[in-house]
Scaffold this active site. Structure first.
Site, short mmCIF file in Angstrom:
data_model
loop_
_atom_site.label_atom_id
_atom_site.label_comp_id
_atom_site.label_asym_id
_atom_site.label_seq_id
_atom_site.Cartn_x
_atom_site.Cartn_y
_atom_site.Cartn_z
N GLY A 36 0.83 -1.20 0.00
CA GLY A 36 0.00 0.00 0.00
C GLY A 36 0.85 1.24 0.00
N GLU A 52 -0.32 0.82 -6.37
CA GLU A 52 0.60 0.52 -5.28
C GLU A 52 0.97 -0.96 -5.25
OE1 GLU A 52 2.40 2.15 -3.09
OE2 GLU A 52 1.70 4.16 -3.58
N GLU A 56 4.80 -2.27 -5.72
CA GLU A 56 5.47 -2.92 -4.59
C GLU A 56 5.64 -4.42 -4.73
OE1 GLU A 56 3.74 -1.76 -0.88
OE2 GLU A 56 4.21 0.36 -1.21
N PRO A 73 -5.10 8.53 14.48
CA PRO A 73 -4.07 9.53 14.18
C PRO A 73 -2.64 9.04 14.42
CG PRO A 73 -5.78 10.49 15.55
CD PRO A 73 -6.06 9.02 15.47
N GLU A 103 11.63 -8.79 0.26
CA GLU A 103 11.07 -10.09 0.63
C GLU A 103 9.55 -9.99 0.65
OE1 GLU A 103 11.52 -13.52 4.07
OE2 GLU A 103 12.75 -11.72 4.19
#
Length: 131
Positions: A36, A52, A56, A73, A103
Site C-alpha cells: 500500500g 501501489e 510494490e 491519528p 522479501e
C-alpha cells in the site's frame, strides 16, 4: 498547517493466504506489512491500490471489496494517515520486490512482527480464519 495523508492498503488473498512485504525502510523496518501507500492527487482510491500493489509486488490485482477505513491519528508515526483498505485478488504479473521491501511472502497465519495497524486490517478482511 498540518496535512492529513490519504493512503490505501491491500489485503491480497490467494488460497486462504495473505501477501505481506518485509519493509526495508523506516518506519517499521524489518516488519511485515500489507502492500500500500499514498494516494496521488487526482487519483481514485481503487486506482491507487492497484498501482501501489503493482509498484510494490509486481502483481496485477482486481479489487474484490472495500474492507474499511483506518483513521487512528497514530497509526503511522510519520504523520496523520487515513488508510482505505481493500480486499484484492491477484489476476496477473509476477512477484518481485521493490526498494521498500525485497522479501514478499504468502502467509496462512499472521507473523509476529507486523507494522502499522495491519493486523487489524487483516483480521477485518476475514482472509485468515485463525487470525
Amino acid at each position: 498547517m498540518k496535512i492529513i495523508h490519504v493512503a490505501v492498503d491491500s489485503v491480497i488473498k490467494k488460497n486462504n493466504s495473505v501477501l505481506l512485504i518485509k519493509r526495508e525502510i523506516n518506519p517499521f523496518k524489518y516488519f511485515w506489512v500489507l502492500p500500500g501507500g499514498g494516494v496521488e492527487y487526482g487519483e481514485r482510491l481503487v486506482d491507487a491500490v492497484i498501482r501501489e500493489v503493482r509498484e510494490e509486488t509486481g502483481l496485477e490485482v482486481k479489487v474484490v471489496k472495500y474492507v474499511g477505513y483506518y483513521d487512528d491519528p497514530y497509526r503511522d508515526p510519520r504523520y496523520h494517515s487515513i488508510a482505505h483498505a481493500f480486499l484484492c485478488k491477484p489476476v496477473g504479473g509476477k512477484i518481485k520486490g521493490s526498494f521498500e521491501g525485497m522479501e514478499i511472502k504468502w502467509f496462512k497465519n499472521i507473523p509476529d512482527k507486523v507494522g502499522f495497524d495491519h493486523i487489524k486490517i487483516i483480521k477485518d478482511s476475514g482472509v485468515l480464519d485463525d487470525s
